[in-house]
Design an enzyme around this catalytic site. Sequence first.
Site, short mmCIF file in Angstrom:
data_model
loop_
_atom_site.label_atom_id
_atom_site.label_comp_id
_atom_site.label_asym_id
_atom_site.label_seq_id
_atom_site.Cartn_x
_atom_site.Cartn_y
_atom_site.Cartn_z
N LYS A 13 0.18 -1.59 0.20
CA LYS A 13 -0.42 0.47 0.09
C LYS A 13 0.62 1.63 -0.13
CE LYS A 13 -2.37 -1.36 3.42
NZ LYS A 13 -2.26 -2.19 3.63
N ARG A 88 -11.12 -0.03 7.45
CA ARG A 88 -10.90 -1.50 7.53
C ARG A 88 -11.94 -2.52 8.37
NH1 ARG A 88 -5.06 -2.11 10.44
NH2 ARG A 88 -3.80 -0.58 9.40
N ARG A 127 11.36 -6.31 6.63
CA ARG A 127 12.13 -4.94 6.44
C ARG A 127 12.86 -4.22 7.61
NH1 ARG A 127 5.97 -2.20 5.35
NH2 ARG A 127 6.11 -2.73 7.56
N ARG A 160 10.48 -2.49 12.69
CA ARG A 160 9.56 -2.58 13.83
C ARG A 160 9.10 -3.68 14.80
NH1 ARG A 160 6.18 0.37 9.11
NH2 ARG A 160 7.13 2.25 8.85
N ARG A 171 -1.25 -9.86 12.64
CA ARG A 171 -2.05 -8.86 11.71
C ARG A 171 -2.65 -9.09 10.29
NH1 ARG A 171 2.85 -4.92 10.57
NH2 ARG A 171 1.65 -3.91 9.37
#
Length: 220
Positions: A13, A88, A127, A160, A171
């Site tokens: 996104k 969402r 990441r 993160r 998630r």
Amino acid sequence: MYIVLFGPPGAGKGTYGRKLSQWLGIPVVATGDMLRAAIEEGTQLGERVKKYVYAGELVPDEIMREVVKQALDSETAKNGVIFDGFPRTLQQAKMLEELLSEKGAHIDLIIELDASDDVIIERLSSRRVCPKCGAVYNLRTNPPKDDSKCDVCGTPLVQRDDDKPETIKFRLDVYHKQTAPLLEYFRQQPVDYLVLNTEGTIEEGEKKLREELVNLGILR
Ligand SMILES: [Zn+2]
């Protein structure tokens, strides 16, 4: 033009939002980034949403309503926005339509980014981010030049909390549970709806997206 960019965490996104923003000249409203920034700055909003964000849970609707309304009312948003990570849930989708109709506007285009859970888990757990300047790297596809330090400012990179595999799985579960009804609702709306598979390279994805937007008459 109001666009909803929709898809699981790690489907791209951020990447495609930035592209769309360049092509169309309207800003991205990334509610997740806004909330994270509020937490880091220690604002009142940040304090209120911290526990939900850290737990990978949805922030309550009444808080999201304030955040989104403020974004829509900002000067830079006067020609439209690209929503990244909002809505969402079905409730949030209805809230967004309400906020837009107050402006005499509506959602013009919904873009669903699609990638399998396995691809996403692999992608997100690679990441790394720079805690100082915010630069984002991927150990597989976009590694820093020097080991684990930021190319821009030399700060050691970190992962993160919400990019750790166990949080990603959680998630994704939240996403699938909360958004399944939303997906169905979106598909039934009389607005342009695109599905973009993002498992290939970013270049391939951009090319496909561009073609679709040309087909819809949104880009030339
Ligand atoms: Zn840096």
